[in-house]
Design an enzyme around this catalytic site. Sequence first.
Site, PDB file in Angstrom:
ATOM      1  N   HIS A  19       2.792  -2.588  -4.786  1.00  0.00           N
ATOM      2  CA  HIS A  19       3.425  -1.384  -4.279  1.00  0.00           C
ATOM      3  C   HIS A  19       4.245  -1.615  -3.106  1.00  0.00           C
ATOM      4  O   HIS A  19       4.146  -2.566  -2.454  1.00  0.00           O
ATOM      5  CB  HIS A  19       2.229  -0.436  -3.959  1.00  0.00           C
ATOM      6  N   GLU A  64      -6.596  -1.657  -6.673  1.00  0.00           N
ATOM      7  CA  GLU A  64      -7.086  -2.565  -5.904  1.00  0.00           C
ATOM      8  C   GLU A  64      -8.643  -2.920  -5.579  1.00  0.00           C
ATOM      9  O   GLU A  64      -9.246  -2.190  -6.191  1.00  0.00           O
ATOM     10  CB  GLU A  64      -6.390  -2.526  -4.337  1.00  0.00           C
TER      11      GLU A  64
END
Length: 203
Positions: free
Chosen positions: A9, A82
């Site tokens: 990201h 994550e």
Amino acid sequence: MNKFFIVRHGQTEWNIQGKTQGHGNSSLTEKGKEETKKLAIKLSKYNIDYIYSSDLGRTMETSNIISSVLQKEVIYDKNLREINFGKWEGLTIDEIKNQYSDIYKIWRNEPHNALIPDAENLISLKERLLKCINSLNKKHRNSNILLVSHGMSIKVLLLSLLGSDLSNLYRIKQDNTALNIVEFRDYGPVIIKINDTSHLEGE
């Protein structure tokens, strides 16, 4: 043969503040949005067939920017999230060192053995990431598949595909909007690119 384009990201507010993110949410900065647009332009030359993204806020922001350029729908998959950092989420490294010094030493020297309070461990992370990859390889054939994920998750995934021990976690770097390319050939995965940020050159 499937080819995976695995990206981290864009830069977030917590990245700037040095806070541990995990499953916690932090919005992209303006710089993060601009760099993601540059990444999207780079990805447009690869004829991406599918976009899969973690369903956390920062990856959703990133994948939506890319989606608008590539004109492809985003499919969200929680297996691309994550690692859950438990009690460490929202803390800076200095705060973690002060409050959890013994565990932090293990995390830095033997990350695969670290048991962070209320957190996911690296082995569990590896299992869910490989579950995702294996599922996509069964679902698609000869496709270019974009995965939008996170720094720790991508490092663990790359180590796993290399057959490397998770103790080597800090031997791989993942910058914001970094591109990694993996081809799945008859004899297994082959890593073509790691941490490519050439789209940011000149900044």
